[in-house]
Design an enzyme around this catalytic site. Structure first.
Site, short mmCIF file in Angstrom:
data_model
loop_
_atom_site.label_atom_id
_atom_site.label_comp_id
_atom_site.label_asym_id
_atom_site.label_seq_id
_atom_site.Cartn_x
_atom_site.Cartn_y
_atom_site.Cartn_z
N LEU A 151 0.84 -1.06 -0.01
CA LEU A 151 0.18 -0.15 0.17
C LEU A 151 0.85 1.19 -0.01
CD1 LEU A 151 -2.70 -0.75 2.72
CD2 LEU A 151 -3.02 -1.16 0.29
N ASP A 152 0.61 2.31 -0.79
CA ASP A 152 1.26 3.51 -0.65
C ASP A 152 1.34 4.05 0.76
OD1 ASP A 152 1.44 3.33 -3.33
OD2 ASP A 152 -0.37 5.05 -3.61
N VAL A 153 2.37 4.97 0.96
CA VAL A 153 2.81 5.37 2.44
C VAL A 153 1.20 6.42 2.69
CG1 VAL A 153 3.72 7.23 3.66
CG2 VAL A 153 5.01 5.67 2.13
N THR A 155 -1.90 5.60 1.97
CA THR A 155 -2.95 4.71 1.88
C THR A 155 -2.93 4.06 3.06
OG1 THR A 155 -3.12 4.93 -0.59
CG2 THR A 155 -4.44 3.19 0.94
#
Length: 318
Positions: A151-153, A155
């Protein structure tokens, strides 16, 4: 570091992963991983050979593509991470949703990266698990040990991490084959019409921004299924299921529709609405993840409730 290359005669006609391995003096496995991460793209062809036709600059290269002699590409070579520099740091906000001898499911907070990477000094899921005494698989690159998806930072939500070698292998293949069910909730600006449907649009690296992606002819296939949960006038809460898992896929697709995620200033969100809702990041949450247990095969579903910042934004709209 993004570096331009032109395919030499001795590599011409070979698969992209073989070409990248030869150009960058790395293993074919590592080259294939870079391609899967969207690090290899077509560049503008300035030669007179016409070896590269119908290739939009910035479109991502597929690992099975055969690259002709003279083709122009760019490779974003990741800087190596010294395993000894992995920061073992407690992440108090990160809750364990499930744990057994093979895997662990976590509720990743915003501001936490999946694993260490060059330039990132903040907390990571791997560092947080190690600090909590949770052993993770040593398979994969040392700094990404146990990581089977990311997951993105910016998100938040559900992630699973492999604890054993057998779990890593099975889960890695499952995510590659798109068998897990990944459900996100996103607050997007306006009201998408129709209220339910599929966004089927290829995604590639933005030709003008190395750190952004865009809907791009010749990009990698990307499909996002969505349905409306609640409409608030200025924004709508959407239930989203990913068929593919491209970098920034939901953010790029809804931005392309003219309905960017609220708070997502990178992809065109209204800064005034973001400020009004108290958002300092995109309203995007990995709400639910369904997998087959890597050993028993049992169907498992992990759910993450909205964190405070996202919940408060909805309360303001309501």
């Amino acid at each position: 570091m993004t570096t331009p290359y032109q395919v030499p005669q001795e590599l011409g006609g070979k698969r992209a992963d073989a070409v990248v391995a030869g150009l960058c003096d790395t293993s074919r496995t590592e080259a294939a991983a870079w391609i899967a991460e969207g690090r290899v793209a077509w560049a503008e062809d300035r030669s007179q050979s016409h070896a590269q036709q119908n290739r939009a600059a910035g479109a991502l290269v597929k690992k099975s593509e055969k690259l002709p002699t003279g083709a122009a590409i760019t490779v974003d070579i990741p800087e190596p991470v010294d395993p000894s520099e992995i920061k073992v740091e407690a992440v108090p906000e990160m809750r364990l949703l499930f744990e057994d001898e093979d895997l662990v499911a976590v509720d990743k907070p915003v501001g936490v990266a999946a694993h260490p990477s060059p330039g990132w000094q903040g907390p990571t899921v791997i560092g947080g698990l190690l600090a909590a005494g949770v052993e993770v698989s040593t398979s994969g690159a040392q700094e990404r040990r146990g990581i089977v998806h990311r997951l993105d930072v910016g998100t938040s939500g559900v992630m699973v991490v492999a604890k054993t070698e057998r779990a890593y292998s099975v889960l890695k293949n499952a995510f590659r084959d798109r068998t897990p069910t990944k459900t996100y909730h996103a607050l997007v600006q306006g009201l998408p019409d129709p209220h339910e449907g599929t966004i089927d649009a290829p995604i590639g690296r933005h030709p003008g921004h190395d750190w952004r992606f865009a809907v791009l002819e010749g990009g990698r296939e990307a499909r996002t299924h969505y349905r409306l949960l609640e409409a608030y006038g200025r924004a709508s809460l959407m239930d989203i299921t990913l068929e593919t898992g491209r970098t920034h896929q939901i953010r790029v697709h809804f931005s392309a529709l003219g309905h960017p995620c609220a708070g997502d200033l990178t992809y065109g969100a209204d800064p005034h609405l973001a400020a009004e809702l108290g958002l300092t990041r995109q309203w995007l949450h990995a709400h639910q993840l369904g997998i087959a247990h890597p050993v028993s095969g049992e169907k498992m579903t992990f759910t993450s409730e909205y964190p405070n910042d996202l919940d408060q934004a909805l309360e303001i709209l309501r």
